[in-house]
Scaffold this active site. Structure first.
Site, short mmCIF file in Angstrom:
data_model
loop_
_atom_site.label_atom_id
_atom_site.label_comp_id
_atom_site.label_asym_id
_atom_site.label_seq_id
_atom_site.Cartn_x
_atom_site.Cartn_y
_atom_site.Cartn_z
CD GLN A 103 43.36 38.23 54.31
OE1 GLN A 103 44.57 37.99 54.00
NE2 GLN A 103 42.97 38.90 53.54
CG HIS A 297 49.29 44.34 47.45
ND1 HIS A 297 50.22 43.30 47.34
CD2 HIS A 297 49.89 45.60 47.52
CE1 HIS A 297 51.27 44.25 47.22
NE2 HIS A 297 51.26 45.19 47.42
CG LEU A 298 41.06 43.72 46.09
CD1 LEU A 298 40.59 42.96 47.67
CD2 LEU A 298 40.37 44.72 45.87
CB ALA A 299 44.82 40.73 42.43
CG ASP A 300 48.29 38.55 45.62
OD1 ASP A 300 48.10 38.37 44.50
OD2 ASP A 300 49.07 39.45 45.94
CD GLN A 301 44.83 39.61 50.50
OE1 GLN A 301 44.33 38.54 51.30
NE2 GLN A 301 46.27 39.79 50.48
CG HIS A 322 51.76 36.65 46.67
ND1 HIS A 322 50.63 36.47 47.17
CD2 HIS A 322 52.86 37.00 47.31
CE1 HIS A 322 51.06 36.36 48.57
NE2 HIS A 322 52.10 36.61 48.68
#
Length: 353
Positions: A103, A297-301, A322
């Site tokens: 990533q 967690h998807l929000a971070d990505q 984060h």
């Protein structure tokens, strides 16, 4: 010479995401940066093997000049060169996350001069990182909707502490990026519970899946989707071969009309199968209790690809440290602005140029 961007690695949540985002954005924009206090918010600050591998991978892909690339270093100076497509292979040398290394460099390769293949050896299913399953089933389908051609293949599972796994991604240059709007997830279409076992007794996976299934008929009645969908979840227990253990991962994949989410937990010595399942159930239930489209967690990505597209929006139940830290770093490199507006059910995150 481009202005050097000074970054404080201790800001916000003080973890490795600040460094990974800075490396990606530096390669893409051509702006050098220097960072102090790398991972200052962690029990073991400084560069671990996973972070050092990400730095060296970025260095190789763009021919960067770098200072401070050594284990334990809390300072780094990175001056990028032109991004070069091609075949790359990197080994972390521990169970550090292959996915986080990928990533770091893949966003730069969206803007390379040709096709690329990147193979990374290390851990593929790690407690504090997106798993290979998350990348393949959740993140990459959303990237495809944005105009990004990228496909990751899991070569071999690798669990903590042994590692020994590998994943490879083939990526094509993107002609243009489209924004993405995820305000509602829509109806739940399908749920799948899966336990992965490597050199772990089969009954562990059976107990995990049974516990996960049992959670939802007794769930709170105000969470409508739970009783309607979880008893019908597909249940898979997969025993892995090939000396990639010991290790155990339990996941619950929730496919909705607008996107797929995946929640996972990992077996560790001294933690029961039931406790692992309870952790997954708690995260999935919290997600379904909110009308927000995107999990924490998807929000971070999503922050980096949306910023590169220059437009997009999503809803999330919680704006984590984060997430907010990542936004601050992105705005240092790109001429975009994020807004994070509190709503009755969470937050609406928007980006515009």
């Amino acid at each position: 010479m481009a202005r050097i961007i000074a970054l404080d690695g201790a800001q916000g949540e003080g973890g490795g995401q600040i460094l990974r985002s800075a490396l990606s954005l530096s390669m893409i924009t051509g702006q050098p940066f220097e960072m102090s206090g790398i991972r200052a918010g962690r029990a073991k600050p400084g560069l671990l093997r996973q972070h050092l591998t990400a730095v060296r991978a970025a260095t190789e892909i763009c021919g960067a000049q770098v200072n401070g690339d050594e284990l334990g270093s809390q300072q780094l100076r990175f001056t990028p060169g032109p991004i070069r497509g091609g075949e790359y292979r990197f080994a972390i040398g521990s169970a550090g996350s292959c996915m986080l290394v990928l990533q770091t460099v893949l966003p730069a390769l969206w803007f390379a001069d040709g096709s690329s293949r990147v193979e990374v050896h290390g851990g593929t299913h790690n407690q504090a990182a997106p798993s290979a399953d998350f990348i393949c089933r959740v993140w990459e389908p959303l990237l495809a909707r944005m105009g990004i051609s990228q496909r990751t293949t899991l070569i071999k599972h690798g669990f903590y502490p042994a590692g020994g796994g590998a994943a490879a991604t083939v990526v094509e240059p993107a002609t243009s990026l489209r924004g993405l709007t995820l305000i509602s997830r829509g109806e739940t279409l399908r749920t799948t519970a899966e336990a992965l076992l490597a050199a772990v007794p089969y009954h562990v996976g059976e107990r995990e899946v049974a516990t996960l299934e049992a959670h939802f008929p007794q769930a709170e009645k105000n969470v409508v989707a739970l009783e309607a969908h979880f008893p019908q979840a597909e249940k898979n227990v997969v025993a892995l071969e090939g000396g990639c253990g010991p290790g155990n991962a339990l996941s619950l994949m929730i496919q909705s009309e607008q996107l797929t989410e995946l929640f996972a937990a990992f077996g560790v010595k001294g933690t029961s199968a039931e406790a692992v399942a309870n952790q997954v159930a708690h995260e999935a239930r919290r997600y379904l209790a909110s009308p927000a489209a995107v999990g924490e967690h998807l929000a971070d990505q999503l922050i980096l690809p949306l910023a590169l597209a220059g437009e997009g929006a999503f809803t999330v139940a919680r704006a984590s440290a984060h997430l907010l830290t990542n936004i601050v770093v992105v705005e240092r490199f790109l001429p975009v602005r994020f807004s994070c507006e509190a709503t009755e059910s969470g937050y609406l995150v928007r980006v515009s140029d």
